[in-house]
Design a protein around this motif. Structure first.
Motif, PDB file in Angstrom:
ATOM      1  N   ARG A 107      -7.674  23.258 -65.134  1.00  0.00           N
ATOM      2  CA  ARG A 107      -7.763  21.674 -65.169  1.00  0.00           C
ATOM      3  C   ARG A 107      -6.570  21.159 -65.677  1.00  0.00           C
ATOM      4  N   PRO A 108      -5.377  20.773 -65.073  1.00  0.00           N
ATOM      5  CA  PRO A 108      -4.274  20.094 -65.987  1.00  0.00           C
ATOM      6  C   PRO A 108      -4.732  18.762 -66.303  1.00  0.00           C
ATOM      7  N   ASP A 109      -5.835  17.921 -65.796  1.00  0.00           N
ATOM      8  CA  ASP A 109      -5.817  16.700 -66.224  1.00  0.00           C
ATOM      9  C   ASP A 109      -6.690  16.779 -67.601  1.00  0.00           C
ATOM     10  N   ILE A 110      -7.493  17.754 -67.627  1.00  0.00           N
ATOM     11  CA  ILE A 110      -8.005  18.000 -69.198  1.00  0.00           C
ATOM     12  C   ILE A 110      -7.262  18.242 -70.120  1.00  0.00           C
ATOM     13  N   LEU A 111      -6.249  19.232 -69.847  1.00  0.00           N
ATOM     14  CA  LEU A 111      -5.399  19.833 -70.966  1.00  0.00           C
ATOM     15  C   LEU A 111      -4.078  18.595 -71.240  1.00  0.00           C
ATOM     16  N   THR A 112      -3.896  17.664 -70.367  1.00  0.00           N
ATOM     17  CA  THR A 112      -3.217  16.733 -70.604  1.00  0.00           C
ATOM     18  C   THR A 112      -3.912  15.666 -71.419  1.00  0.00           C
ATOM     19  N   ALA A 113      -5.206  15.529 -71.147  1.00  0.00           N
ATOM     20  CA  ALA A 113      -5.961  14.367 -71.966  1.00  0.00           C
ATOM     21  C   ALA A 113      -5.981  14.818 -73.437  1.00  0.00           C
ATOM     22  N   VAL A 114      -6.339  16.016 -73.528  1.00  0.00           N
ATOM     23  CA  VAL A 114      -6.438  17.054 -75.133  1.00  0.00           C
ATOM     24  C   VAL A 114      -5.287  16.635 -75.666  1.00  0.00           C
TER      25      VAL A 114
ATOM     26  N   LEU B 297       2.171  21.981 -67.135  1.00  0.00           N
ATOM     27  CA  LEU B 297       1.768  20.619 -66.968  1.00  0.00           C
ATOM     28  C   LEU B 297       2.945  19.626 -66.603  1.00  0.00           C
ATOM     29  N   LYS B 298       2.745  18.538 -65.694  1.00  0.00           N
ATOM     30  CA  LYS B 298       3.674  17.684 -65.280  1.00  0.00           C
ATOM     31  C   LYS B 298       4.015  16.414 -66.206  1.00  0.00           C
ATOM     32  N   ASP B 299       2.822  15.810 -66.834  1.00  0.00           N
ATOM     33  CA  ASP B 299       2.972  14.622 -67.292  1.00  0.00           C
ATOM     34  C   ASP B 299       3.238  14.835 -68.990  1.00  0.00           C
TER      35      ASP B 299
END
Length: 372
Positions: free
Chosen positions: A43-50, A85-87
């Protein structure tokens, strides 16, 4: 999966602090199982949020975010996911945390960077990103060498394995041995750093790796670095020599204190002996060690040593030093072509030796210093 979607909406810097804190804690708890780690790595979205919460003003939220990242990065698949991660660039974010003297969780950042750079493929990616930034490896070494760099009490000990990991790479070793950077010179005092075995081990391991760069041997052994006495000193004890013997040793190995202790960790002693062996690959290295009478220290170390791997390395090293160059018969031992059958025979012999009884080990006998 629905629960993760719900968590994700609360992992925002603008979320009410108590809700955000609970959500971040829940994500951190997921890293306590292999299933949870696998799920988060997907889940790259959760990793990015963390990652977006590592500087949250609520200290426990930031700490849970860093705990999550260190646990995810402890697995190679997790490191790969973070680096993909891209972002956000995880390498850049961790370096910023380390560089910030007032960041309270800098030790976590060092641990994450150490985890990310442990697998060789990931290490190459981390190093390339580091090299494109403003800090670079030289900057990390500078920070590492400032023992009280972080004003919030972070020790930054885990920068040491980062340096070791980068020394796996040819570019990392090249930068470490850049004549203008003084990186090696700054790291040398940590070979005898008693306050942290981790720092001591990692820096010796990094210098050990540098000793595999044959073209740099003469510089490493020359007056700028003088690496041989530094590698030998941890192997020396409170041994008593004659005036003539002491005078034949490098100045740093003469008249050592009565309370001088040998390096207690056999893994570190093994690294030291392996580094010395690498420096003996070529004739100038062997001749230098003979001229510095390093045999004296090795002989006393052999009497004291109990680890069979270290005993075997010591004996191999002594064998090279005490033999004449005519007996060795080749200037560069790396040029010797050993057949696969003979290599297997040597490997089998080593395994048999390591599995044996210490009582069958013979003491190294005195030899003439005139062995050149």
């Amino acid at each position: 999966m629905a629960h993760l979607e719900e968590l994700l909406q609360f992992l925002s810097p603008s979320t009410r602090f108590d809700v955000k804190s609970a959500a971040c804690m829940t994500v951190a708890q997921l890293t306590g199982t292999s299933e949870g780690l696998e799920l988060l790595s997907s889940r790259p979205d959760i990793l990015t949020a963390v990652i977006g919460l590592i500087r949250d003003p609520e200290i426990y939220t930031a700490k849970d975010a860093m705990r999550t990242l260190i646990n995810v990065s402890s697995k190679e698949s997790g490191s790969a996911a973070l680096l993909a991660l891209k972002d956000v660039d995880i390498t850049t974010e961790m370096i910023k945390c380390i560089q910030d003297k007032e960041y309270p969780h800098a030790d976590f950042a060092c641990g994450i960077l150490a985890n990310l750079s442990k697998p060789k493929e990931c290490c190459q990616k981390v190093f390339e990103r580091l090299d494109k930034g403003s800090v670079k490896m030289e900057g990390l070494v500078y920070i590492f060498c400032q023992v009280n760099y972080n004003s919030k009490g972070a020790k930054l000990h885990l920068l040491a394995p980062c340096i070791t990991n980068f020394s796996q790479l040819s570019d990392g070793r090249r930068q470490m041995m850049d004549r203008n950077s003084l990186m090696i010179q700054r790291l040398l005092p940590f070979m005898e750093y008693k306050e942290s075995k981790g720092r001591r081990f990692s820096i010796i391991a990094a210098i050990h790796n540098c000793c595999f760069e044959k073209e740099n041997h003469m510089w490493l052994m020359g007056e700028d670095i003088d690496i041989v006495p530094r590698l030998v000193l941890p192997l020396a004890g409170p041994d008593v020599y004659t005036i003539e013997e002491n005078d034949s040793l490098p100045i740093d190995l003469q008249y050592l204190a009565d309370d001088k202790e040998r390096e207690p960790d056999p893994e570190i002693r093994k690294l030291l002996l392996e580094a010395l062996m690498q420096l003996c690959i070529t004739r100038p290295g062997r001749e230098l060690m003979r001229s510095q009478n390093i045999y004296l220290i090795l002989k006393e170390h052999h009497k004291w040593e109990k680890d069979r791997r270290c005993i075997m390395l010591n004996e191999d090293l002594v064998n090279l030093i005490i033999r004449t160059e005519e007996e060795i018969g080749v200037d560069d031992l790396s040029d010797v072509d050993v057949s696969s059958e003979l290599a297997q025979k040597f490997a089998d012999s080593d395994r048999e030796y390591l599995a044996g009884d210490l009582s069958d080990i013979k003491e190294i006998t005195d030899v003439s210093k005139d062995s050149t």
